[in-house]
Design an enzyme around this catalytic site. Structure first.
Site, PDB file in Angstrom:
ATOM      1  NE  ARG A 157      -4.691 -41.861  45.519  1.00  0.00           N
ATOM      2  CZ  ARG A 157      -5.347 -40.899  45.849  1.00  0.00           C
ATOM      3  NH1 ARG A 157      -4.380 -40.343  47.423  1.00  0.00           N
ATOM      4  NH2 ARG A 157      -6.498 -40.208  45.552  1.00  0.00           N
ATOM      5  CG  HIS A 257       4.226 -40.585  55.383  1.00  0.00           C
ATOM      6  ND1 HIS A 257       4.596 -39.513  55.696  1.00  0.00           N
ATOM      7  CD2 HIS A 257       3.560 -39.953  53.902  1.00  0.00           C
ATOM      8  CE1 HIS A 257       4.002 -38.818  55.605  1.00  0.00           C
ATOM      9  NE2 HIS A 257       3.007 -38.575  54.421  1.00  0.00           N
ATOM     10  N   GLY A 263       4.395 -51.857  50.456  1.00  0.00           N
ATOM     11  CA  GLY A 263       3.778 -53.212  49.578  1.00  0.00           C
ATOM     12  C   GLY A 263       2.835 -52.697  48.861  1.00  0.00           C
ATOM     13  CB  CYS A 266       0.944 -51.819  42.470  1.00  0.00           C
ATOM     14  SG  CYS A 266      -1.048 -52.224  41.166  1.00  0.00           S
ATOM     15  CE  LYS A 269       1.180 -56.783  39.812  1.00  0.00           C
ATOM     16  NZ  LYS A 269       1.572 -55.640  38.263  1.00  0.00           N
TER      17      LYS A 269
HETATM   18  C1  UDX Z   1      -0.143 -47.322  44.149  1.00  0.00           C
HETATM   19  C2  UDX Z   1      -0.014 -46.285  43.081  1.00  0.00           C
HETATM   20  O1  UDX Z   1      -0.348 -45.465  44.509  1.00  0.00           O
HETATM   21  C3  UDX Z   1      -1.096 -46.459  42.005  1.00  0.00           C
HETATM   22  O2  UDX Z   1      -1.191 -44.576  41.952  1.00  0.00           O
HETATM   23  C4  UDX Z   1      -1.125 -47.404  41.285  1.00  0.00           C
HETATM   24  O3  UDX Z   1      -2.177 -47.098  40.050  1.00  0.00           O
HETATM   25  C5  UDX Z   1      -0.768 -48.675  42.377  1.00  0.00           C
HETATM   26  O4  UDX Z   1       0.181 -48.829  42.912  1.00  0.00           O
HETATM   27  P1  UDX Z   1      -1.377 -48.494  46.284  1.00  0.00           P
HETATM   28  O5  UDX Z   1      -0.938 -49.754  45.319  1.00  0.00           O
HETATM   29  O6  UDX Z   1      -2.687 -48.641  46.176  1.00  0.00           O
HETATM   30  O7  UDX Z   1      -1.218 -47.424  44.627  1.00  0.00           O
HETATM   31  O8  UDX Z   1      -0.743 -47.659  47.227  1.00  0.00           O
HETATM   32  P2  UDX Z   1       0.095 -46.846  47.206  1.00  0.00           P
HETATM   33  O9  UDX Z   1      -1.352 -45.495  47.868  1.00  0.00           O
HETATM   34  O10 UDX Z   1       0.671 -45.799  46.508  1.00  0.00           O
HETATM   35  O11 UDX Z   1       0.650 -47.100  48.791  1.00  0.00           O
HETATM   36  C6  UDX Z   1       2.315 -48.183  48.026  1.00  0.00           C
HETATM   37  C7  UDX Z   1       2.655 -48.828  49.468  1.00  0.00           C
HETATM   38  O12 UDX Z   1       3.344 -47.208  49.929  1.00  0.00           O
HETATM   39  C8  UDX Z   1       1.924 -48.549  50.394  1.00  0.00           C
HETATM   40  O13 UDX Z   1       1.905 -49.784  51.241  1.00  0.00           O
HETATM   41  C9  UDX Z   1       1.866 -47.632  52.324  1.00  0.00           C
HETATM   42  O14 UDX Z   1       2.320 -47.729  52.728  1.00  0.00           O
HETATM   43  C10 UDX Z   1       3.677 -47.695  51.175  1.00  0.00           C
HETATM   44  N1  UDX Z   1       3.935 -46.177  51.406  1.00  0.00           N
HETATM   45  C11 UDX Z   1       3.061 -44.916  51.039  1.00  0.00           C
HETATM   46  C12 UDX Z   1       4.752 -45.234  52.059  1.00  0.00           C
HETATM   47  O15 UDX Z   1       5.698 -46.679  53.229  1.00  0.00           O
HETATM   48  N2  UDX Z   1       5.547 -44.482  52.163  1.00  0.00           N
HETATM   49  C13 UDX Z   1       4.255 -43.297  51.784  1.00  0.00           C
HETATM   50  O16 UDX Z   1       5.210 -42.265  51.822  1.00  0.00           O
HETATM   51  C14 UDX Z   1       3.506 -43.707  51.308  1.00  0.00           C
END
Ligand code: UDX
Length: 448
Positions: A157, A257, A263, A266, A269
């Site tokens: 992450r 949440h 967004g 990862c 897409k």
């Molecule tokens: C994600 C995966 O978690 C990770 O395992 C993978 O390797 C790459 O993609 P990342 O893109 O860094 O990681 O972000 P992440 O923490 O997963 O959050 C993704 C999006 O979801 C963010 O925009 C975050 O704000 C949103 N999110 C996350 C929510 O809207 N609600 C939540 O409860 C959790």
């Protein structure tokens, strides 16, 4: 003898993996084709913001375990294990993944690769990619059956990249032969000793694990955002609903949440590429729901502006001064790829509003892509004269800001908490009118 490792592609994933492998004591070279990015890494400067990573990278460069080059041929001839960490972005105008960087990496390695080397893919790819890459390699080098291929997905992450790489929840390897398994067991020996689950499987399953994991996470977020829509219609409160759901350990409270949605580079897409690939292999129906997950997510962006119109008591946003708090797709990152907050800022701009964007780290990146928006580096300057604040990336700076201080700066004390993390009582007490997605209750406590 120290294991020699090359990491092809040193973006977020590759730079982190290269630093982590060096930190484990291996001799590592990172291969980067982008001249600006390479120069920055060679100077010991990370070309993106990631807490703690630069320090580890620099200490390993200084210890002589880590270097960066654009010479793929030299790296190919030198390394025992060649990790492919190139980007696999969404193809322009399509839902599927663009594999051109992976193809280019194989082409650059092919003629020079060390006898018996193992090519290990880490990028997120459509199932079946390893076979395609191996066939491409063998088409160029028909006699090099000594070179083996494996897949080893990465789950890091942003914001926790190093921790997630050095101490992951699990290590998954997809292999075709026992020799490759033995080599990867030795690469990951420190993690195996630490007790981290080590899953050995076929290559297709390893390729699928990553997209399946990200699809699940995206679905969980869109589920709670769908509940937010229902709460808005029914007069409920999605944050309490999520809390109540989360106590069931089968559901859990993580990734529940509700807000402006997901967004980043990862999740969006990956669900699109997964759906596109599933369609190609005749399993389209199985993951058709991912289209709905995407739609729910994108609808959240419009919802923020709908709430802004309610608070401003005006359907027409022309000339209204809107300040967007946060440009990165999540806090502790300067990554603006598919950022919901920036998307809302652009929608507001297109609706005629005068938009000012603030972010602790991502302003330069945002400015490059959206020069049409206004930007301020200090929070005070950003909110001064605003008629409404849209809190869309939950940076600590916003949570710890004093609502009473900000009250004195704005033209109108309106705020949308697009992440459902602010202390609504505290803001209301300071005189703010606040709305948040999934919570139709007025959230207004009379002052005094
Ligand atoms: C994600 C995966 O978690 C990770 O395992 C993978 O390797 C790459 O993609 P990342 O893109 O860094 O990681 O972000 P992440 O923490 O997963 O959050 C993704 C999006 O979801 C963010 O925009 C975050 O704000 C949103 N999110 C996350 C929510 O809207 N609600 C939540 O409860 C959790």
């Amino acid at each position: 003898m120290t294991l020699k490792i090359s990491v092809i592609g040193t973006g977020y994933l590759g730079a982190t993996h290269a630093a982590a492998m060096a930190e484990l004591g291996y001799s590592v070279v990172g291969v980067e084709v982008d001249a600006g990015r390479l120069a920055s890494l060679q100077r010991g400067k990370l070309p993106f913001y990631e807490p703690g990573l630069e320090e580890v990278m620099v200490s390993n460069i200084e210890a002589g375990r880590l270097r960066f080059t654009n010479d793929a041929a030299q790296a190919a001839a030198w390394a025992d294990v060649q990790f492919l960490c190139v980007g696999t972005p969404q193809q322009k105008g399509l839902q599927s993944a663009d594999l051109s960087f992976a193809f280019a990496a194989i082409d650059a390695l092919a003629a020079h690769i060390k006898p018996g080397a193992l090519v290990v893919g880490k990028s997120t790819v459509p199932v079946g990619t390893t076979r395609v890459l191996e066939q491409r390699f063998l088409a160029a080098q028909p006699h090099r059956t000594d070179v083996k291929f494996a897949w080893n997905p990465e789950f890091l992450r942003e914001g926790f990249a190093l921790e997630d790489t050095l101490h992951p929840d699990r290590v998954v390897i997809g292999i075709n032969d026992a020799e490759s398994e033995a080599l990867l067991r030795s690469v990951y020996a420190p993690m195996i000793t630490e007790g981290i689950p080590f899953i050995v499987t076929d290559i297709a399953t390893a390729e699928l694990v990553k997209v399946a994991a990200n699809s699940f996470l995206a679905t969980k977020i869109s589920f709670i955002n769908a509940m937010a829509e229902v709460c808005e219609a029914a007069g409920g409160d999605v944050t309490t609903l999520a809390e109540a759901l989360g106590h069931d350990v089968r559901i859990g409270n993580k990734f529940l949440h509700a807000g402006v949605g997901f967004g980043g580079g990862c999740l969006p897409k990956d669900i699109r590429a997964f759906a596109a690939r599933a369609e190609e292999i005749g399993a389209g129906k199985a993951v058709a729901f991912l289209g709905e997950v995407d739609q729910i997510n994108l609808r959240r962006r419009d919802r923020i502006l709908a709430l802004a119109r309610v608070l401003l008591n005006d359907d027409d946003l022309t000339g209204r001064r809107i300040t967007v708090l946060g440009a990165s797709f999540k806090p502790d990152s300067d990554d603006i790829r598919d950022s919901p907050s920036l998307a809302v800022a652009v929608l507001a701009h297109e609706a005629g509003a005068i938009v000012t964007v603030h972010d602790p780290k991502a302003i330069l990146n945002a400015q490059r892509v959206h020069p049409e928006l206004g930007y301020e580096h200090s929070l005070e300057d950003a909110v001064r004269g605003a008629e409404i604040l849209l809190h869309l990336t939950e940076w600590r700076e916003y949570r710890s800001a004093d609502p009473a201080d900000l009250f004195n700066l704005v033209a109108l004390p309106n705020i949308i908490d697009g992440r459902n993390v602010l202390d609504h009582g505290q803001w209301s007490q300071a005189g703010w009118d606040m709305l948040a997605p999934g919570r139709t209750l007025p959230l207004r406590v009379p002052v005094g």
